[in-house]
Every structure is written in C-alpha cells, then in structure tokens.
Scaffold this motif. Sequence first.
Motif, short mmCIF file in Angstrom:
data_model
loop_
_atom_site.label_atom_id
_atom_site.label_comp_id
_atom_site.label_asym_id
_atom_site.label_seq_id
_atom_site.Cartn_x
_atom_site.Cartn_y
_atom_site.Cartn_z
N ALA A 1 -4.14 8.75 -5.50
CA ALA A 1 -3.06 8.55 -4.53
C ALA A 1 -3.60 8.71 -3.11
O ALA A 1 -3.21 7.95 -2.21
N GLY A 2 -4.47 9.67 -2.90
CA GLY A 2 -5.07 9.87 -1.57
C GLY A 2 -5.92 8.68 -1.16
O GLY A 2 -5.90 8.27 0.01
N GLY B 1 0.82 -1.22 0.00
CA GLY B 1 0.00 0.00 0.00
C GLY B 1 0.85 1.26 0.00
O GLY B 1 0.51 2.25 -0.68
N VAL B 2 1.95 1.25 0.75
CA VAL B 2 2.84 2.41 0.77
C VAL B 2 3.48 2.62 -0.60
O VAL B 2 3.58 3.74 -1.10
N ALA C 1 -5.54 5.57 -2.18
CA ALA C 1 -4.62 4.46 -1.88
C ALA C 1 -3.99 4.66 -0.50
O ALA C 1 -3.84 3.71 0.28
N GLY C 2 -3.60 5.90 -0.19
CA GLY C 2 -3.03 6.19 1.13
C GLY C 2 -4.02 5.97 2.25
O GLY C 2 -3.70 5.42 3.30
N TRP C 3 -5.27 6.40 2.02
CA TRP C 3 -6.32 6.21 3.03
C TRP C 3 -6.56 4.73 3.28
O TRP C 3 -6.68 4.29 4.42
N TRP D 1 -0.20 9.16 -10.81
CA TRP D 1 -1.66 9.22 -10.88
C TRP D 1 -2.13 10.60 -10.43
O TRP D 1 -1.35 11.46 -10.06
N GLY E 1 1.46 6.38 -6.89
CA GLY E 1 0.31 7.21 -7.24
C GLY E 1 0.60 8.69 -7.13
O GLY E 1 0.08 9.50 -7.91
N CYS E 2 1.42 9.06 -6.17
CA CYS E 2 1.79 10.48 -6.03
C CYS E 2 2.58 10.96 -7.24
O CYS E 2 2.48 12.13 -7.61
N THR F 1 -4.50 2.28 2.79
CA THR F 1 -3.33 1.72 3.48
C THR F 1 -3.38 2.03 4.97
O THR F 1 -3.15 1.15 5.81
N THR G 1 0.87 3.95 -3.00
CA THR G 1 0.60 5.37 -2.70
C THR G 1 1.73 6.24 -3.23
O THR G 1 1.47 7.30 -3.83
#
Length: 111
Positions: A29-30, A13-14, A32-34, A24, A20-21, A36, A17
């Motif tokens: 990206a947000g 997940g990290v 995916a971070g959420w 994407w 994605g930053c 994770t 993310t």
Amino acid sequence: MSKWILVPVVLIGVVVTAYGCLHWSPLLAGLAGWATLWVATTGPSVFGRARIAPGTMVDPAEVRRYRKEHPGSTISDAVVAVAASRSSSPEQPSPAPSSPEAGPLPRTQAD
C-alpha cells in the motif's frame, strides 16, 4: 504522457492505495501511495502556463477584453496574446503625476 491522462492515473492510484490499505500489506500500500504521489507531482501540468518574458506586466482588463473578443480562449492564451501585442506596439508613457490627466494626488497625514 498526455496532460489529461494524468487525472485518471492519479485517481486510479488513490483507489489502489486505499484498496491496498484494506487488503494488502502496508508495504505494498505504501509503494502504491508513493507511486501515486510521484506521478501526481512530476507529471505535466493540467493547467497551462503562459510563456511570456519574466517581469512582463499584463493588464487584466486587456485580458478580459481579449477573452470576450475570442470566445473559447484560455486565460493563458489571452495573456500570451496581450503580452505579444504589447511588445510589438510601442509602449505609451503614463501621464506624469502632476498633469491634470493623472488626477489629484493622494492625501497624506500631514494634509
């Protein structure tokens, strides 16, 4: 979910993310971070928890002794075993402060 699968899932997940930053949109990206963070905080604990009654006092020296006698046991296993052995055996009273076994009383400022 197995407790050991959590570590690679969070690491993936990290990485997703971070990717994605860079490649994407910020929204993906947000998300995916959420996701994770959610998996990391709500997943099962990798570290065990000792299932003993609240307020149970366990002597660290007894835990060390148990772990030396039972190699490969975890701290949680030792705490549970020591707490169970203490609850099954009658508690020995501690010596009274005035008895010679207790040693001298601590000095105060007035002494």
